[in-house]
Design a protein around this motif. Structure first.
Motif, mmCIF file in Angstrom:
data_model
loop_
_atom_site.group_PDB
_atom_site.id
_atom_site.type_symbol
_atom_site.label_atom_id
_atom_site.label_comp_id
_atom_site.label_asym_id
_atom_site.label_seq_id
_atom_site.Cartn_x
_atom_site.Cartn_y
_atom_site.Cartn_z
ATOM 1 N N LYS A 13 -62.635 -34.653 -60.871
ATOM 2 C CA LYS A 13 -61.229 -34.262 -61.002
ATOM 3 C C LYS A 13 -60.758 -33.366 -59.857
ATOM 4 O O LYS A 13 -59.631 -33.476 -59.403
ATOM 5 N N TYR A 14 -61.642 -32.460 -59.407
ATOM 6 C CA TYR A 14 -61.199 -31.448 -58.442
ATOM 7 C C TYR A 14 -61.632 -31.735 -57.006
ATOM 8 O O TYR A 14 -61.723 -30.810 -56.193
ATOM 9 N N ALA A 15 -61.915 -33.005 -56.704
ATOM 10 C CA ALA A 15 -62.251 -33.371 -55.320
ATOM 11 C C ALA A 15 -61.523 -34.675 -55.004
ATOM 12 O O ALA A 15 -61.216 -35.452 -55.909
ATOM 13 N N GLY B 250 -56.114 -30.787 -67.893
ATOM 14 C CA GLY B 250 -57.261 -30.015 -68.392
ATOM 15 C C GLY B 250 -56.830 -28.996 -69.416
ATOM 16 O O GLY B 250 -55.641 -28.792 -69.651
ATOM 17 N N THR B 251 -57.831 -28.369 -70.045
ATOM 18 C CA THR B 251 -57.542 -27.406 -71.108
ATOM 19 C C THR B 251 -58.202 -26.048 -70.867
ATOM 20 O O THR B 251 -57.933 -25.093 -71.582
ATOM 21 N N GLY B 252 -59.087 -25.977 -69.883
ATOM 22 C CA GLY B 252 -59.803 -24.724 -69.642
ATOM 23 C C GLY B 252 -60.964 -24.529 -70.601
ATOM 24 O O GLY B 252 -61.447 -23.410 -70.791
ATOM 25 N N VAL C 274 -72.695 -31.328 -57.271
ATOM 26 C CA VAL C 274 -71.998 -30.862 -56.069
ATOM 27 C C VAL C 274 -70.846 -31.803 -55.729
ATOM 28 O O VAL C 274 -71.004 -33.026 -55.805
ATOM 29 N N ASP C 275 -69.703 -31.193 -55.372
ATOM 30 C CA ASP C 275 -68.585 -32.046 -54.929
ATOM 31 C C ASP C 275 -68.106 -31.593 -53.559
ATOM 32 O O ASP C 275 -68.535 -30.556 -53.051
ATOM 33 N N GLU C 276 -67.208 -32.368 -52.980
ATOM 34 C CA GLU C 276 -66.687 -32.020 -51.651
ATOM 35 C C GLU C 276 -65.187 -31.746 -51.734
ATOM 36 O O GLU C 276 -64.405 -32.207 -50.915
ATOM 37 N N TYR D 280 -59.611 -20.546 -69.460
ATOM 38 C CA TYR D 280 -59.249 -20.123 -68.100
ATOM 39 C C TYR D 280 -59.088 -21.329 -67.181
ATOM 40 O O TYR D 280 -59.966 -22.173 -67.073
ATOM 41 N N ARG D 281 -57.949 -21.405 -66.501
ATOM 42 C CA ARG D 281 -57.710 -22.434 -65.500
ATOM 43 C C ARG D 281 -57.136 -21.762 -64.259
ATOM 44 O O ARG D 281 -56.339 -20.837 -64.375
ATOM 45 N N ILE D 282 -57.547 -22.225 -63.097
ATOM 46 C CA ILE D 282 -57.033 -21.596 -61.866
ATOM 47 C C ILE D 282 -55.598 -22.065 -61.656
ATOM 48 O O ILE D 282 -55.288 -23.235 -61.862
ATOM 49 N N GLY E 204 -63.758 -26.929 -70.618
ATOM 50 C CA GLY E 204 -64.962 -27.606 -70.112
ATOM 51 C C GLY E 204 -66.068 -26.657 -69.677
ATOM 52 O O GLY E 204 -67.212 -26.763 -70.146
ATOM 53 N N LEU E 205 -65.750 -25.714 -68.814
ATOM 54 C CA LEU E 205 -66.793 -24.821 -68.290
ATOM 55 C C LEU E 205 -67.195 -23.754 -69.303
ATOM 56 O O LEU E 205 -68.322 -23.275 -69.289
ATOM 57 N N PHE E 206 -66.254 -23.401 -70.192
ATOM 58 C CA PHE E 206 -66.595 -22.463 -71.277
ATOM 59 C C PHE E 206 -67.695 -23.094 -72.132
ATOM 60 O O PHE E 206 -68.695 -22.444 -72.474
HETATM 61 P P1 ADP Z 1 -60.216 -27.703 -67.045
HETATM 62 O O1 ADP Z 1 -60.869 -28.602 -66.039
HETATM 63 O O2 ADP Z 1 -59.919 -28.375 -68.326
HETATM 64 O O3 ADP Z 1 -59.045 -26.975 -66.481
HETATM 65 P P2 ADP Z 1 -62.691 -26.189 -66.988
HETATM 66 O O4 ADP Z 1 -63.156 -25.109 -67.918
HETATM 67 O O5 ADP Z 1 -63.538 -27.393 -66.874
HETATM 68 O O6 ADP Z 1 -61.221 -26.546 -67.463
HETATM 69 O O7 ADP Z 1 -62.500 -25.553 -65.553
HETATM 70 C C1 ADP Z 1 -61.820 -24.317 -65.407
HETATM 71 C C2 ADP Z 1 -61.150 -24.257 -64.039
HETATM 72 O O8 ADP Z 1 -62.146 -24.166 -63.012
HETATM 73 C C3 ADP Z 1 -60.342 -25.495 -63.702
HETATM 74 O O9 ADP Z 1 -59.022 -25.357 -64.174
HETATM 75 C C4 ADP Z 1 -60.412 -25.550 -62.190
HETATM 76 O O10 ADP Z 1 -59.368 -24.791 -61.647
HETATM 77 C C5 ADP Z 1 -61.743 -24.872 -61.861
HETATM 78 N N1 ADP Z 1 -62.801 -25.863 -61.534
HETATM 79 C C6 ADP Z 1 -63.722 -26.375 -62.375
HETATM 80 N N2 ADP Z 1 -64.560 -27.212 -61.734
HETATM 81 C C7 ADP Z 1 -64.162 -27.243 -60.447
HETATM 82 C C8 ADP Z 1 -64.612 -27.921 -59.259
HETATM 83 N N3 ADP Z 1 -65.653 -28.754 -59.290
HETATM 84 N N4 ADP Z 1 -63.948 -27.679 -58.086
HETATM 85 C C9 ADP Z 1 -62.892 -26.838 -58.045
HETATM 86 N N5 ADP Z 1 -62.414 -26.166 -59.136
HETATM 87 C C10 ADP Z 1 -63.032 -26.364 -60.308
#
Ligand code: ADP
Length: 326
Positions: free
Chosen positions: A234-236, A289-291, A258-260, A277-279, A293-295
């Motif tokens: 999603k983020y590359a 996204g919902t913030g 790893v992504d680029e 949390y989302r950037i 996934g990484l949580f």
């Molecule tokens: P979501 O993807 O649903 O927003 P996540 O908890 O998966 O929520 O990710 C939190 C935030 O971290 C994302 O909103 C994104 O801004 C940042 N992020 C996660 N994975 C990556 C990645 N591989 N590259 C860049 N930013 C990332």
């Protein structure tokens, strides 16, 4: 959102005014007590000066009055400082609690906005496709394309709902993973195969050591890898590849996804693992996204005594690293 920020700014201003008022009142209390103390001292000095006592007695009385004055000053300083410290501790505590509360509230609002969009889009797309298929006799190729899109959207909805349900389970303090001995290399390959079927055009470079055994919950571990892969996708940029590495390293099992892409700012590197949390800003963000996934990844890592962190990939991109201690 702007309204909430305005409210917070107003509340912060009122808070500072109150705090300064209390501190000013405390300082004023100290000054007036000290003035009173000095007046009493002068009065008592005058009293003994006009009384009929000898020089030795006068000297003794004067010493006593001076000591009393000094003792009072120390008492006021002691009491004043204790009050001041208590006020400052209380103020810092309230300030931090309110700020934290506001942040959580804002993230929850973000989440509600995101989730509304995330739930509605796949349903709307699938519904429209099915209605079109029912109403018109389209060529087979077009039909297939529409069904594929609907299937993709349904799978996205499924993984979104899974994330929501699992995150609330993982949030529960009583939650414990149901672990078993498993072949982590095979499990990783299974996740990759399912990822490839969802994104057949995505390039993914694999370096997976075979026969890595691990004690863990297969459902959760699959979700951990799948969430990291989804993010790397999603983020590359679309044409850039994903690199996945699984290997034994110094008594630990290490997984790198790893992504680029653009990578993650140092300041955000720990925050991204917080719930919701989302950037960036919900109004301007383009990615879905919902913030959560990484949580979820962090919670799953914790449940497996593993660490999870993100590093910079060179020359650009993110490198998510999970280390399982065995
Ligand atoms: P979501 O993807 O649903 O927003 P996540 O908890 O998966 O929520 O990710 C939190 C935030 O971290 C994302 O909103 C994104 O801004 C940042 N992020 C996660 N994975 C990556 C990645 N591989 N590259 C860049 N930013 C990332």
């Amino acid at each position: 959102m702007a309204d909430a920020k305005k409210r917070l700014r107003r509340a912060t201003t009122i808070y500072w005014i109150f705090l300064l008022y209390i501190i000013a009142a405390l300082i004023w209390w100290f000054i007036s007590l000290e003035q009173q103390n000095r007046m009493m001292y002068d009065l008592k000095l005058k009293q003994i000066a006009t009384s009929d006592i000898g020089p030795k007695q006068y000297h003794e009385q004067e010493m006593r009055i001076r000591n009393e004055k000094r003792r009072n000053t120390f008492k006021y300083i002691g009491e004043g400082s204790t009050f001041l410290l208590l006020i400052i501790f209380g103020a810092v505590f309230i300030y931090r609690t309110v700020r934290r509360q506001f942040k959580v509230q804002q993230q929850q609002q973000n989440f509600v906005m995101a989730i509304t969009h995330e739930l509605k889009t796949p349903i709307a797309v699938t519904r429209l496709n099915l209605e079109t298929l029912l109403r018109y006799h389209l060529e087979e190729l077009k039909q297939k394309k529409m069904l594929e899109v609907s299937l993709h959207e349904t799978m996205r909805l499924d993984s979104l709902i899974n994330n929501i349900l699992i995150s609330s389970q993982l949030d529960n303090k009583k939650f414990s993973a149901s672990k078993e001995e498993l072949d982590f290399s095979n499990l990783t390959n299974d996740v990759i195969n399912s990822f490839k079927s969802r994104y057949p055009d995505k390039k993914i470079n694999l370096d997976i050591e075979t026969d890595i055994d691990l004690n863990g919950d297969p459902v959760l571990l699959k979700l951990l890898i799948s969430n990291l892969l989804e993010n790397a996708n999603k983020y590359a940029p679309k044409p850039s590849p994903i690199h996945l590495k699984l290997f034994r390293n110094d008594g630990t099992v290490q997984l790198n996804v790893v992504d680029e892409g653009t990578g993650i700012d140092d300041k955000q590197k720990t925050k991204i693992f917080e719930k919701f949390y989302r950037i960036g800003d919900e109004q301007t963000r383009t990615t879905q996204g919902t913030g959560l996934g990484l949580f979820i990844c962090k919670k799953i890592a914790d449940a497996h005594n593993a660490s999870i962190a993100v590093h910079n990939n060179k020359p650009h991109g993110s490198n998510f690293e999970v280390r399982f201690s065995q």
